[in-house]
Scaffold this motif. Structure first.
Motif, mmCIF file in Angstrom:
data_model
loop_
_atom_site.group_PDB
_atom_site.id
_atom_site.type_symbol
_atom_site.label_atom_id
_atom_site.label_comp_id
_atom_site.label_asym_id
_atom_site.label_seq_id
_atom_site.Cartn_x
_atom_site.Cartn_y
_atom_site.Cartn_z
ATOM 1 N N LYS A 122 0.830 -1.202 0.000
ATOM 2 C CA LYS A 122 0.000 0.000 0.000
ATOM 3 C C LYS A 122 0.869 1.258 0.000
ATOM 4 N N SER A 123 0.391 2.302 -0.688
ATOM 5 C CA SER A 123 1.147 3.552 -0.725
ATOM 6 C C SER A 123 0.233 4.702 -1.115
ATOM 7 N N LYS A 124 0.713 5.924 -0.897
ATOM 8 C CA LYS A 124 -0.030 7.107 -1.317
ATOM 9 C C LYS A 124 0.203 7.328 -2.801
ATOM 10 N N VAL A 125 -0.872 7.376 -3.579
ATOM 11 C CA VAL A 125 -0.746 7.546 -5.022
ATOM 12 C C VAL A 125 -1.268 8.901 -5.501
ATOM 13 N N ALA A 126 -1.949 9.624 -4.649
ATOM 14 C CA ALA A 126 -2.461 10.943 -5.023
ATOM 15 C C ALA A 126 -2.937 11.664 -3.762
ATOM 16 N N VAL A 127 -3.317 12.927 -3.959
ATOM 17 C CA VAL A 127 -3.863 13.736 -2.866
ATOM 18 C C VAL A 127 -5.088 14.476 -3.399
ATOM 19 N N LEU A 128 -6.139 14.515 -2.593
ATOM 20 C CA LEU A 128 -7.292 15.363 -2.896
ATOM 21 C C LEU A 128 -7.216 16.598 -2.019
ATOM 22 N N GLN A 129 -7.328 17.770 -2.644
ATOM 23 C CA GLN A 129 -7.239 19.024 -1.888
ATOM 24 C C GLN A 129 -8.484 19.871 -2.145
ATOM 25 N N GLN A 130 -9.041 20.384 -1.062
ATOM 26 C CA GLN A 130 -10.202 21.266 -1.200
ATOM 27 C C GLN A 130 -9.856 22.476 -2.066
ATOM 28 N N LYS A 131 -10.794 22.875 -2.917
ATOM 29 C CA LYS A 131 -10.572 24.030 -3.776
ATOM 30 C C LYS A 131 -10.767 25.357 -3.044
ATOM 31 N N VAL A 149 -13.094 9.363 -1.034
ATOM 32 C CA VAL A 149 -14.261 10.247 -0.923
ATOM 33 C C VAL A 149 -15.287 9.645 0.020
ATOM 34 N N SER A 150 -15.533 8.353 -0.102
ATOM 35 C CA SER A 150 -16.531 7.687 0.743
ATOM 36 C C SER A 150 -16.086 7.623 2.206
ATOM 37 N N ASP A 151 -14.833 7.198 2.426
ATOM 38 C CA ASP A 151 -14.334 7.023 3.797
ATOM 39 C C ASP A 151 -14.294 8.336 4.572
ATOM 40 N N ASN A 152 -14.076 9.440 3.862
ATOM 41 C CA ASN A 152 -13.956 10.734 4.530
ATOM 42 C C ASN A 152 -15.191 11.612 4.349
ATOM 43 N N ALA A 170 -10.999 27.393 1.040
ATOM 44 C CA ALA A 170 -10.533 27.317 2.431
ATOM 45 C C ALA A 170 -11.462 26.414 3.238
ATOM 46 N N PRO A 171 -10.909 25.625 4.185
ATOM 47 C CA PRO A 171 -9.525 25.668 4.705
ATOM 48 C C PRO A 171 -8.538 24.789 3.948
ATOM 49 N N PHE A 172 -8.842 24.385 2.704
ATOM 50 C CA PHE A 172 -7.916 23.657 1.840
ATOM 51 C C PHE A 172 -7.404 22.355 2.465
ATOM 52 N N TYR A 173 -8.290 21.621 3.098
ATOM 53 C CA TYR A 173 -7.895 20.335 3.670
ATOM 54 C C TYR A 173 -7.417 19.393 2.554
ATOM 55 N N THR A 174 -6.480 18.522 2.901
ATOM 56 C CA THR A 174 -5.993 17.522 1.961
ATOM 57 C C THR A 174 -6.261 16.122 2.496
ATOM 58 N N TYR A 175 -6.471 15.193 1.573
ATOM 59 C CA TYR A 175 -6.756 13.805 1.927
ATOM 60 C C TYR A 175 -5.917 12.895 1.024
ATOM 61 N N ASP A 176 -5.171 12.014 1.665
ATOM 62 C CA ASP A 176 -4.323 11.089 0.910
ATOM 63 C C ASP A 176 -5.167 10.023 0.228
ATOM 64 N N VAL A 177 -4.848 9.772 -1.015
ATOM 65 C CA VAL A 177 -5.466 8.673 -1.754
ATOM 66 C C VAL A 177 -4.467 7.515 -1.728
ATOM 67 N N GLU A 178 -4.848 6.432 -1.056
ATOM 68 C CA GLU A 178 -3.941 5.299 -0.912
ATOM 69 C C GLU A 178 -4.423 4.108 -1.735
#
Length: 622
Positions: free
Chosen positions: A370-379, A411-414, A381-389
């Motif tokens: 398993k590894s991080k393959v991408a990041v989702l970032q809010q467009k 998207v579902s998990d968070n 504020a507060p510009f939260y980021t979520y790792d896509v693993e």
């Protein structure tokens, strides 16, 4: 009470780039011109900096107080005698070679430079220790002149970015070429970092090549009339896999460039955060951050036999297969996979047949990590980021990986809601692989060879190699098996060396073997050792006393091995390596004898862990 003068030295290459003055000699003198101290203290260093003449150097010698050498960060430090606390100092440095280019020597003699005269304004701590810091950056004009005129060191420093967004283009291969009438010379090849920055170092020999080189070297102009000029006429190529970012020709050349060329390259190819309206090119480009997934002669490339980099590393542990891949193209999903084969071919020949690639990441058990393959970032504020693993659930039965599955799970998990409210930021990691599942050779049992004896040829390990292939496709209709092969699909490293074995490492001392591990020993003592690994890099034996006031490096015809890249140099032994030259060579004390090894193994991000064997003993003087 201590009085320290410290700081850092660096030289400007361009407005946006510099280099630390590493491994230069820094000197501290009493002032040469005492009568001008007040004026000198109020003078900017850019007005006092100059090359020291031989006559001036002789005058300064009798005023020398201290000298030191800068570290890799260009940092220096002097401890000043109490009697000099109130005085001013002249600060100089001497270049015997150049930072990052240790093989380049000055054409005449080491370059001695005077920076300025400093009058320390001491800062005291609670223990009444004082310090003064002085950092200095040499201007681009002066530093480039020193590098070029005295060392024949030329450099290109630049950035590769997207023309529209300004986003950096990472992991791109950049080539600098010199346009000549007779022959276009390759000045150098490198890879952009995460900021899109690249640097190419070269010398005049690289652009003065002719059809008579190396006997006759000269720089020629493109076109007529023929003229002889000093600087190269530079143009660039930049690419990532099959994608061309920059494709200049000699028509785009920058004529007769100086010692330092600063460039800003931009491409219209979109490498940005896709929101279903933009697509960036997809490619497998590297292994970790250290190596390019290509055969070549560069310091980060794989050689013909599958070794990585100039140290000829094998790969070990978990490796990241890096690059970039868009989630969709033409509103259709993109899938990719990695297949491996235990049948290999040299990296400068044709790849193994496709049906030999029967080891598949995501299908072969235990290979996927398993590894991080991408990041989702809010467009917004507060510009939260979520790792896509990545997850095994993201692979189909044939090993095709769909990052859209990983995105949907994130998207579902968070509970992120609408995916269009987020930027997609591609990670360098495409897939992570556990290489330990590829090699099944056990470590050599430690009791198989007595210490000091030769390591038997019959017990030596085979050097394992694998081929790695990348495939990528657009999914038009999966049920109907309608796919479109994408550029970069089929990229293959024909041979990659992989090893996960520890070093066979045994050591002892003759009198400890006779008297017991805890017995005091005296007189002449000898070390015994046996060492083996198929990929040895460095082997050293060192003796140090308990108070660290005595150190000694032991050598024989094998020790101290350093920077080894020869596969045939993989073992050695000694049954009587004398530790002390005379019985009085060692004082009465406790000592530690260490046999340490570095293997030519790398994860793509880090060198494999250092291995060592230690023996403690008490030496008694009779």
């Amino acid at each position: 009470m201590k009085h320290l003068i410290k700081g850092t030295l660096y030289g400007m290459l361009c407005q946006e780039s510099s280099e630390n003055l590493a491994n230069v000699e820094v000197r501290l003198y009493l002032p040469l011109h005492k009568s001008q101290l007040e004026a000198l203290n109020n003078t900017n260093a850019k007005d006092t900096f100059h090359i020291v003449t031989e006559q001036e150097a002789q005058q300064r010698e009798k005023l020398l107080i201290a000298k030191t050498t800068t570290d890799q960060n260009g940092a220096y430090q002097f401890e000043i005698n109490e009697k000099y606390v109130e005085t001013a100092f002249d600060l100089d440095f001497i270049c015997h070679t150049l930072p990052n280019l240790p093989d380049l020597k000055p054409k005449d003699k080491p370059v001695h430079c005077h920076i300025t005269t400093i009058q320390p304004e001491w800062t005291y701590d609670t223990n009444q220790n004082s310090s003064f810091s002085y950092n200095y950056g040499i201007s681009q004009k002066l530093w480039c002149y020193i590098r070029g005129f005295y060392f024949d060191a030329w450099v290109i420093s630049g950035y590769l970015r997207n023309c529209t967004s300004g986003n950096p283009i990472a992991n791109a291969t950049v080539q600098a070429l010199d346009a000549d009438l007779l022959n276009n010379d390759l000045l150098g090849t490198t890879t952009t970092n995460t900021d899109g920055y690249f640097r190419i170092d070269y010398t005049s020999n690289d652009f003065k090549k002719t059809f008579l080189s190396p006997w006759i070297n000269v720089e020629t102009e493109v076109g007529l009339p023929i003229t002889l000029k000093s600087g190269p006429d530079v143009y660039f190529k930049a690419f990532l896999g099959d994608i061309k970012y920059i494709d200049e020709t000699s028509e785009n050349r920058r004529n007769n460039v100086s010692y330092c060329l600063c460039v800003s390259l931009c491409t219209k190819v979109i490498v940005t955060t896709p929101d279903q309206t933009e697509v960036f090119p997809s490619a497998w480009t590297g292994i970790g951050t250290a190596f390019n997934a290509v055969f070549g002669s560069g310091s980060t490339d794989f050689d013909v036999n599958g070794y990585a980099g100039t140290n000829k590393y094998g790969l070990t542990k978990s490796i990241e297969l890096t690059g970039q891949a868009a989630p969709t193209i033409n509103n259709n999903p993109i899938e990719y996979r990695f297949k491996l084969s235990s049948v290999t071919t040299p990296n400068n020949e044709a790849a193994p047949d496709d049906d030999l690639f029967d080891i598949i990441v995501g299908v072969t058990e235990g290979l996927f990590v398993k590894s991080k393959v991408a990041v989702l970032q809010q467009k917004v504020a507060p510009f939260y980021t979520y790792d896509v693993e990545s997850n095994l659930d993201d692979f189909d039965a044939e090993g095709w990986f769909d990052i859209n599955s990983a995105i949907a799970r994130t998207v579902s998990d968070n509970a992120l809601g609408d995916i269009n409210d987020y930027f997609f930021i591609d990670s360098d990691t495409l897939i992570k692989v556990n290489t330990a599942k590829l090699t099944n050779q056990d470590n050599v049992p430690i009791d198989s060879v007595d210490v000091g004896n030769a390591f038997p040829e019959t017990s030596k390990l085979e050097i394992k190699k694998f081929a790695i292939k990348f495939e990528i496709r657009e999914v038009i209709n999966k049920e109907a098996e309608q796919f479109n092969r994408l550029p970069g699909s089929g990229k293959t490293l024909n041979s990659v060396v992989i090893n996960n074995n520890s070093t066979f490492l045994k050591m002892n001392i003759d009198k400890l073997m006779d008297l017991g591990d805890c017995a005091p020993i005296s007189g002449i003592i000898n070390a015994l050792y046996t060492v083996y690994h198929p990929l040895l890099l460095n082997v050293k034996m060192k003796l140090i006393n308990n108070g660290r006031t005595f150190t000694k490096t032991l050598t024989d015809h094998f020790l101290s091995l350093e920077g080894n890249t020869d596969d045939d140099v993989n073992s050695n032994h000694n049954v009587a390596l004398q530790i002390n030259n005379t019985p009085n060579d060692l004082g009465r004390c406790t000592y530690k004898l260490t046999l340490s090894v570095n293997r030519r193994l790398h994860t793509g991000n880090d060198v494999a862990a250092h291995e060592e064997k230690e023996i403690y003993f008490f030496y008694d003087v009779l």
